[in-house]
Design an enzyme around this catalytic site. Structure first.
Site, mmCIF file in Angstrom:
data_model
loop_
_atom_site.group_PDB
_atom_site.id
_atom_site.type_symbol
_atom_site.label_atom_id
_atom_site.label_comp_id
_atom_site.label_asym_id
_atom_site.label_seq_id
_atom_site.Cartn_x
_atom_site.Cartn_y
_atom_site.Cartn_z
ATOM 1 N N ILE A 175 -7.531 0.481 10.496
ATOM 2 C CA ILE A 175 -8.667 1.398 10.493
ATOM 3 C C ILE A 175 -9.872 0.733 9.810
ATOM 4 O O ILE A 175 -9.719 -0.155 8.970
ATOM 5 C CB ILE A 175 -8.320 2.734 9.802
ATOM 6 C CG1 ILE A 175 -7.828 2.509 8.372
ATOM 7 C CG2 ILE A 175 -7.304 3.515 10.617
ATOM 8 C CD1 ILE A 175 -7.588 3.780 7.587
ATOM 9 N N PHE B 53 2.314 9.793 3.324
ATOM 10 C CA PHE B 53 2.696 9.666 4.725
ATOM 11 C C PHE B 53 3.205 8.272 5.074
ATOM 12 O O PHE B 53 3.778 8.065 6.141
ATOM 13 C CB PHE B 53 1.539 10.055 5.662
ATOM 14 C CG PHE B 53 0.256 9.293 5.414
ATOM 15 C CD1 PHE B 53 0.064 8.016 5.923
ATOM 16 C CD2 PHE B 53 -0.762 9.875 4.675
ATOM 17 C CE1 PHE B 53 -1.119 7.336 5.710
ATOM 18 C CE2 PHE B 53 -1.957 9.199 4.449
ATOM 19 C CZ PHE B 53 -2.133 7.913 4.958
ATOM 20 N N ASP B 54 3.001 7.294 4.172
ATOM 21 C CA ASP B 54 3.539 5.959 4.448
ATOM 22 C C ASP B 54 3.439 5.101 3.201
ATOM 23 O O ASP B 54 2.563 5.314 2.347
ATOM 24 C CB ASP B 54 2.780 5.293 5.604
ATOM 25 C CG ASP B 54 3.424 3.988 6.025
ATOM 26 O OD1 ASP B 54 4.658 3.925 6.062
ATOM 27 O OD2 ASP B 54 2.689 3.015 6.299
ATOM 28 N N PHE C 295 -5.597 5.521 -0.036
ATOM 29 C CA PHE C 295 -4.652 4.407 0.001
ATOM 30 C C PHE C 295 -4.687 3.664 -1.327
ATOM 31 O O PHE C 295 -5.753 3.230 -1.789
ATOM 32 C CB PHE C 295 -5.004 3.425 1.132
ATOM 33 C CG PHE C 295 -4.670 3.933 2.497
ATOM 34 C CD1 PHE C 295 -3.407 3.757 3.026
ATOM 35 C CD2 PHE C 295 -5.630 4.577 3.274
ATOM 36 C CE1 PHE C 295 -3.090 4.213 4.303
ATOM 37 C CE2 PHE C 295 -5.333 5.042 4.538
ATOM 38 C CZ PHE C 295 -4.055 4.867 5.053
ATOM 39 N N TYR D 135 -8.915 8.126 11.092
ATOM 40 C CA TYR D 135 -8.389 8.496 12.409
ATOM 41 C C TYR D 135 -9.194 9.596 13.098
ATOM 42 O O TYR D 135 -8.815 10.079 14.162
ATOM 43 C CB TYR D 135 -6.921 8.911 12.271
ATOM 44 C CG TYR D 135 -6.067 7.777 11.770
ATOM 45 C CD1 TYR D 135 -5.593 6.808 12.642
ATOM 46 C CD2 TYR D 135 -5.763 7.658 10.421
ATOM 47 C CE1 TYR D 135 -4.831 5.749 12.190
ATOM 48 C CE2 TYR D 135 -4.998 6.598 9.951
ATOM 49 C CZ TYR D 135 -4.532 5.645 10.836
ATOM 50 O OH TYR D 135 -3.793 4.602 10.378
ATOM 51 N N TYR E 103 0.834 -1.194 0.000
ATOM 52 C CA TYR E 103 0.000 0.000 0.000
ATOM 53 C C TYR E 103 0.873 1.251 0.000
ATOM 54 O O TYR E 103 2.039 1.234 0.383
ATOM 55 C CB TYR E 103 -0.906 0.028 1.234
ATOM 56 C CG TYR E 103 -0.156 0.253 2.520
ATOM 57 C CD1 TYR E 103 0.049 1.547 3.032
ATOM 58 C CD2 TYR E 103 0.380 -0.816 3.231
ATOM 59 C CE1 TYR E 103 0.758 1.753 4.207
ATOM 60 C CE2 TYR E 103 1.074 -0.615 4.417
ATOM 61 C CZ TYR E 103 1.265 0.669 4.894
ATOM 62 O OH TYR E 103 1.968 0.871 6.047
#
Length: 581
Positions: free
Chosen positions: A98, A78-79, A141, A124, A68
């Site tokens: 999540i 962010f990731d 994502f 979140y 991902y």
């Protein structure tokens, strides 16, 4: 980013319910590449970038493996598992990620690539995930579903989780009576081996080692390998188990990890209404065809007592095989029934209790004497069989001839008080002529009379067998063909009486008396029925009189009397069934 971002789960508010019902099915909406659709009603969106393989999608509890990349709506990353060159694994639907992931990824197929746009309520929320994800952030994502391992909550109570390590063959699963061969190794959570076997056989319903094994094998396919996570209630519970021989101790309230392989199993069929005749398949037969009643079968057979004494041997050691016609009492009932459940080439071990074998009498056989009340065991190979003709094998004239022949067989059996076998003959006779639209007028007349006779005689069998509902249905069939048939009214009245429906019984018997006022049996039945109705009416009148006079709750003794008057079925004399047709 340099830091490892672990995909923390949302808090309790955001996880809430599991969300499985939000989007109508595990597969989610049908999509084309480049298309974007909303999943459910909480704002989650999915855009398909690459189609996956097949139709299967992961289920709740499965361990999925993905790549991902996560970004904010402004494109800021962010990731990314791809940047780390390390795939990410988690259990679906368990709150490990999540909620938007749990809901979205369960709609994906193996190899599929999609972009999920996840609103803050499914990500979140107000808290965000500082410092990388702001409060109330909508996230995107890019997810590729690489694979998944099936994990099943076998008992639906969290007591046994089954993780499939190797898929099995075909689609069948063992049933309770079957005998399974397994390999297993059971360990405590610290890795201590407490029990293992390279091959142990047991009956599924009896289980082995701990309750979890019996329950797990019922969900497995041949050659399947699994890892079981077993909670104490399906292991050894609060008591645990002491060490014994090579078996290790299991502490109280201990969970177990069990590697289990289903090597093979022998299918065991429980035959008959009471399931007392057992047929264990030693070698599978060919195709799907089985003998029907009236088939001529050829078998190789060895008969033994429970102590191993051989009393019969046919078809082996240069001896001729045994040939017989089924449903003709050529062999004991248990063997006859077992062969009807076999396929050509099948080899089976048949265990027959005394009531379906030689009963309470001693029986001299070829090689030994069978003592009274003996359970017998046969190893049977069905070499070949020729089925009795079915209706579709015959032309119209042959159908009528076959129906007549079966009716006569039924009559002969009825006169010998073999009512169950007679009933089967009448049923088969009626089936031969059930569909007569292609018959000529003369053939239809013959067919109609045969239907009436067979159904009437079958109703007489059902009355003898105390199957009153079927007797009533058979008489009704006759009355649909001949509304003035006195015998049908008479026998249906008997059936209604035994079913405690005295009003309908009276209607039928009165009509029969109108049609044939001199019939002695009908008059006797009507007289007895009127007396019974009068008796019940008296009891009812007394009950209501007492109830209204006292206006109080009846005593315990009166309650019993009242209950009896309403629940005891009337017992009528054993009526004559009249001359045979």
């Amino acid at each position: 980013m340099d830091d490892d971002f672990d995909m923390p789960a949302g808090d309790d508010m955001m996880m809430g319910d599991d969300g499985m019902g939000d989007f109508g099915g595990a597969e989610g909406p049908v999509m084309k590449v480049g298309e974007e659709k909303e999943i459910g009603k909480q704002g989650l969106k999915k855009k398909l970038l690459k189609e996956g393989e097949g139709w299967d999608t992961p289920e709740v509890g499965d361990e999925v493996e993905v790549h991902y990349t996560g970004t904010l709506l402004d494109g800021k990353k962010f990731d990314s598992s791809r940047d780390r060159d390390t795939t990410f694994k988690f259990k679906l639907g368990q709150g490990e990620v999540i909620k938007g992931w749990d809901l979205g990824i369960k709609t994906m197929k193996k190899g599929e690539n999609a972009v999920f746009t996840i609103p803050p309520e499914l990500a979140y929320g107000e808290a965000g995930s500082p410092p990388t994800i702001p409060a109330n952030a909508t996230l995107q994502f890019d997810v590729e579903l690489l694979s998944w391992t099936s994990v099943r909550d076998i008992c639906k109570d969290g007591g046994i989780f089954k993780k499939i390590l190797k898929e099995g063959e075909k689609w069948e699963n063992p049933k309770d009576p079957d005998e399974v061969l397994v390999k297993y190794e059971a360990r405590l959570e610290d890795g201590t081996v407490v029990s293992k076997s390279e091959g142990v056989e047991f009956t599924v319903k009896d289980g082995y080692f701990c309750p979890a094994l019996g329950k797990a094998v019922k969900t497995m396919k041949k050659t399947e390998k699994v890892l079981l996570t077993v909670k104490p209630q399906y292991g050894f519970g609060e008591m645990g188990r002491p060490a014994a021989g090579e078996e290790g101790a299991v502490p109280p309230n201990a969970s177990l990890l069990v590697d289990l392989e289903l090597v093979s199993w022998k299918t065991v069929t429980e035959i008959g209404d009471d399931k007392k005749i057992l047929k264990k398949v030693l070698k599978e037969g060919e195709g799907y065809e089985r003998p029907n009643e009236g088939s001529v079968v050829t078998v190789k057979i060895t008969g033994k007592l429970q102590d191993g004494t051989v009393f019969l041997n046919k078809g082996h050691d240069e001896q001729e095989p045994l040939e017989f016609k089924t449903d003709e009492e050529a062999v004991i009932e248990g063997l006859d029934r077992a062969v009807l459940n076999m396929k050509k080439g099948e080899v089976a071990l048949v265990t027959i209790p005394p009531e379906y074998a030689y009963g309470s009498t001693e029986s001299k056989q070829d090689l030994a004497v069978i003592p009274a009340n003996s359970t017998v065991i046969y190893e049977v190979e069905l070499v070949s069989f020729v089925k009795d003709k079915e209706s579709w094998d015959l032309n119209n004239a042959e159908k009528i001839e076959a129906a007549g022949a079966k009716k006569e067989e039924g009559n002969a059996l009825f006169k010998l008080s073999k009512f169950a076998r007679a009933s089967k003959r009448y049923e088969k006779a009626a089936k031969f002529i059930e569909y007569d639209t292609s018959f000529s007028e003369d053939e239809k007349k013959l067919s109609k009379q045969l239907k009436i006779t067979c159904n009437l005689n079958n109703a007489a069998c059902k009355l003898k067998l105390k199957d009153y509902k079927q007797a009533e249905k058979l008489c009704t069939k006759v009355l649909e063909l001949d509304s003035q048939n006195v015998k049908a009214l008479y026998r249906r009245s008997q059936a209604y009486t035994q079913l405690a429906d005295l009003e309908l019984a009276e209607v039928d018997i009165k009509k029969a008396l109108e049609i044939d006022p001199d019939n002695r049996d009908v008059k006797l039945t009507y007289k007895t029925l009127k007396e019974k109705i009068k008796e019940i009416n008296k009891k009812d009148a007394k009950f209501y009189s007492n109830m209204f006079s006292k206006m109080t709750k009846p005593s315990a003794e009166e309650s019993v009397s009242i209950s009896a008057s309403f629940t005891v079925k009337p017992q009528l004399p054993n009526f004559v069934l009249w001359e045979w047709m």
